[in-house]
Scaffold this motif. Structure first.
Motif, PDB file in Angstrom:
ATOM      1  N   VAL A   1       6.219  -0.135  15.838  1.00 53.81           N
ATOM      2  CA  VAL A   1       6.092   1.231  16.350  1.00 53.81           C
ATOM      3  C   VAL A   1       5.989   2.234  15.196  1.00 53.81           C
ATOM      4  CG1 VAL A   1       7.291   3.054  17.635  1.00 53.81           C
ATOM      5  CG2 VAL A   1       7.237   0.719  18.533  1.00 53.81           C
ATOM      6  N   ALA A   2       6.795   2.028  14.149  1.00 49.73           N
ATOM      7  CA  ALA A   2       6.778   2.941  13.006  1.00 49.73           C
ATOM      8  C   ALA A   2       5.407   3.009  12.352  1.00 49.73           C
ATOM      9  CB  ALA A   2       7.822   2.509  11.984  1.00 49.73           C
ATOM     10  N   ALA A   3       4.667   1.885  12.387  1.00 49.37           N
ATOM     11  CA  ALA A   3       3.347   1.846  11.762  1.00 49.37           C
ATOM     12  C   ALA A   3       2.223   2.174  12.738  1.00 49.37           C
ATOM     13  CB  ALA A   3       3.115   0.465  11.150  1.00 49.37           C
TER      14      ALA A   3
ATOM     15  N   GLU B   1      15.619  -6.131   6.716  1.00 49.47           N
ATOM     16  CA  GLU B   1      14.468  -5.599   5.976  1.00 49.47           C
ATOM     17  C   GLU B   1      13.173  -6.332   6.309  1.00 49.47           C
ATOM     18  OE1 GLU B   1      12.902  -4.976   1.373  1.00 49.47           O
ATOM     19  OE2 GLU B   1      14.838  -5.939   1.757  1.00 49.47           O
ATOM     20  N   HIS B   2      13.175  -7.648   6.224  1.00 46.26           N
ATOM     21  CA  HIS B   2      11.937  -8.391   6.448  1.00 46.26           C
ATOM     22  C   HIS B   2      11.417  -8.291   7.885  1.00 46.26           C
ATOM     23  CE1 HIS B   2      12.619 -10.808   2.548  1.00 46.26           C
ATOM     24  NE2 HIS B   2      11.658  -9.943   2.367  1.00 46.26           N
ATOM     25  N   PRO B   3      12.261  -8.389   8.925  1.00 48.15           N
ATOM     26  CA  PRO B   3      11.720  -8.176  10.272  1.00 48.15           C
ATOM     27  C   PRO B   3      11.067  -6.808  10.445  1.00 48.15           C
ATOM     28  CG  PRO B   3      13.855  -9.252  10.408  1.00 48.15           C
ATOM     29  CD  PRO B   3      13.662  -8.858   8.974  1.00 48.15           C
ATOM     30  N   LEU B   4      11.691  -5.781   9.873  1.00 48.03           N
ATOM     31  CA  LEU B   4      11.135  -4.432   9.945  1.00 48.03           C
ATOM     32  C   LEU B   4       9.761  -4.376   9.271  1.00 48.03           C
ATOM     33  CD1 LEU B   4      12.051  -1.600  10.918  1.00 48.03           C
ATOM     34  CD2 LEU B   4      13.050  -1.250   8.656  1.00 48.03           C
ATOM     35  N   LEU B   5       9.664  -4.964   8.074  1.00 46.78           N
ATOM     36  CA  LEU B   5       8.410  -4.968   7.339  1.00 46.78           C
ATOM     37  C   LEU B   5       7.356  -5.818   8.037  1.00 46.78           C
ATOM     38  CD1 LEU B   5       9.616  -5.286   3.619  1.00 46.78           C
ATOM     39  CD2 LEU B   5       9.173  -3.218   4.957  1.00 46.78           C
ATOM     40  N   LEU B   6       7.784  -6.915   8.629  1.00 48.31           N
ATOM     41  CA  LEU B   6       6.853  -7.814   9.301  1.00 48.31           C
ATOM     42  C   LEU B   6       6.145  -7.104  10.454  1.00 48.31           C
ATOM     43  CD1 LEU B   6       5.831 -10.746   9.332  1.00 48.31           C
ATOM     44  CD2 LEU B   6       7.703 -11.289  10.888  1.00 48.31           C
ATOM     45  N   GLY B   7       6.912  -6.409  11.281  1.00 47.16           N
ATOM     46  CA  GLY B   7       6.308  -5.674  12.389  1.00 47.16           C
ATOM     47  C   GLY B   7       5.368  -4.584  11.908  1.00 47.16           C
TER      48      GLY B   7
ATOM     49  N   ALA C   1       0.416  -1.397   8.423  1.00 42.99           N
ATOM     50  CA  ALA C   1       1.067  -0.510   7.452  1.00 42.99           C
ATOM     51  C   ALA C   1       0.585  -0.810   6.037  1.00 42.99           C
ATOM     52  CB  ALA C   1       2.580  -0.677   7.524  1.00 42.99           C
ATOM     53  N   GLY C   2       0.427   0.258   5.233  1.00 43.39           N
ATOM     54  CA  GLY C   2       0.083   0.104   3.834  1.00 43.39           C
ATOM     55  C   GLY C   2       1.313  -0.005   2.970  1.00 43.39           C
ATOM     56  N   GLU C   3       1.106  -0.109   1.670  1.00 38.63           N
ATOM     57  CA  GLU C   3       2.214  -0.323   0.742  1.00 38.63           C
ATOM     58  C   GLU C   3       3.206   0.838   0.740  1.00 38.63           C
ATOM     59  OE1 GLU C   3       3.002  -3.049  -0.716  1.00 38.63           O
ATOM     60  OE2 GLU C   3       1.219  -4.084   0.015  1.00 38.63           O
ATOM     61  N   ASP C   4       2.721   2.070   0.899  1.00 37.91           N
ATOM     62  CA  ASP C   4       3.636   3.215   0.858  1.00 37.91           C
ATOM     63  C   ASP C   4       4.640   3.155   2.010  1.00 37.91           C
ATOM     64  OD1 ASP C   4       2.404   4.153  -1.402  1.00 37.91           O
ATOM     65  OD2 ASP C   4       1.216   5.686  -0.376  1.00 37.91           O
TER      66      ASP C   4
END
Length: 362
Positions: A60-62, A213-219, A225-228
């Motif tokens: 959702v964040a991305a 951290e990783h689940p958040l980044l994975l979604g 999502a980009g690197e920023d």
């Protein structure tokens, strides 16, 4: 847009057992498959699905799609995370010699009981350990298969970035597990600060990053999502993940067995070199430190001895210092969240999850 990742959580709960069946149906003709998978089915049937919810929050964040038909990639990724969690739990219980998990016999104890009931040859315990290890390996393979299905549904670049995050996560947990094993067999020593640092290193690599951290980044990666943005979410997820595991370590000593599904003080019997224990050693006198050295790690540690150590942790100030550390990391995660440019809906989801992660009782 959903106000929480609850839709994904519920769909993941439905999906994860279906996935286990689908990814093993090639072996359906093997008669022993049902018995082999039985402990995994019971294990995967429970849990809070926090990793799946965090994956949904990252999605959702991305800016990932929030209508039902568009949620398939993050549902599959959430299922992959839950299957990997099954791997970690099965292996962890073997390593720690845990008897129960979520109120049920641990997988290796289930297999050992099967061996004993059938009066098979050899040692039931050896059989249980070996069978649980390969069950954990199978769950890891099934998790990877499920992750491949998730990334096949998104653009190539997003899928590749997500797979990279998944691969780092699975490798890092193995490193963290080794660090945990190593720390428990090291002499106590006199350098209390070094003991706390070692314990925090285990927290970070074994649990904090893969739990939050990783689940958040994975979604987020699956949603493009980009690197920023990934960097911003990492700054949110790591301190919240550390707070999550520090809370878990408290529950391993002070938790209610009726809620946690594990006996009170189990981490003390297993000799877990947690931050809380390291702090207690640091803040105790010589007599109390000797008590900890001789009692912690005793499998038959009595309830009275557990209560004595619990009181020592409170009287010496370690419990309060540990609570302050949890609060500090929770605040750091929320401050990092405040610096992001996320929309109000995504920010609210993450704030709610931060509270669930750090104030839980199980």
């Amino acid at each position: 847009m959903p106000s929480s990742p609850a839709d994904v959580r519920d769909r993941v709960s439905d999906r994860v057992l279906v996935a286990l069946g689908e990814h093993t149906e090639h072996f359906a003709s093997v008669g022993a498959l049902t018995d082999f998978l039985a402990p995994a089915r019971d294990l995967l049937g429970g849990g809070k699905r926090l990793r799946a919810q965090l994956c949904a929050a990252g999605w959702v964040a991305a800016g990932g799609a929030t209508e039902q038909d568009g949620l398939a990639p993050v549902v599959l990724a959430g299922s992959a995370l839950e299957l990997f969690q099954g791997t970690a739990l099965v292996h962890d219980d073997v390593i720690d010699g845990s008897l129960t998990r979520r109120g049920l016999p641990a997988a290796h104890r289930r297999f050992a009981a099967e061996h004993a009931e059938n009066a098979w040859l050899g040692s039931p315990d050896d059989y249980g350990h070996a069978a649980a290890i390969v069950l954990g390996d199978l769950l890891l393979a099934v998790s990877a298969m499920e992750m491949e299905r998730a990334r096949a549904l998104v653009p190539t670049a997003a899928g590749s970035r997500a797979r990279g995050i998944y691969d780092v996560m699975t490798a890092e947990v193995a490193l963290g597990q080794y660090l945990d094993i190593r720390s428990q067999d090291m002499p106590w020593g006199e350098d209390a600060a070094a003991a706390v640092d070692r314990a925090l290193q285990v927290v970070r690599h074994k649990s904090a990053r893969y739990s939050v951290e990783h689940p958040l980044l994975l979604g987020a990666a699956l949603a493009g999502a980009g690197e920023d943005l990934l960097g911003e979410l990492s700054a949110v997820g790591l301190p919240l993940g550390e707070a999550f595991q520090l809370r878990d370590d408290e529950l391993g000593v002070f938790g209610d067995p009726a809620v946690t599904g594990k006996p009170a003080g189990d981490d003390l019997r297993e000799g877990k070199r947690t931050v809380l224990l390291a702090m207690t050693m640091t803040m105790s006198g010589p007599a109390e430190r000797e008590l900890l050295r001789t009692q912690v790690g005793q499998p038959d540690l009595s309830g009275a001895a557990v209560a004595q150590i619990q009181q020592l942790m409170k009287d010496g100030g370690a419990f309060d210092a540990h609570e302050a550390m949890i609060e500090e990391r929770r605040d750091a995660g929320l401050e990092a969240l405040g610096r992001t440019a996320l929309n109000d809906g995504a920010r609210q989801l993450l704030e709610e999850l931060a509270t669930a992660l750090t104030t839980r009782i199980a």
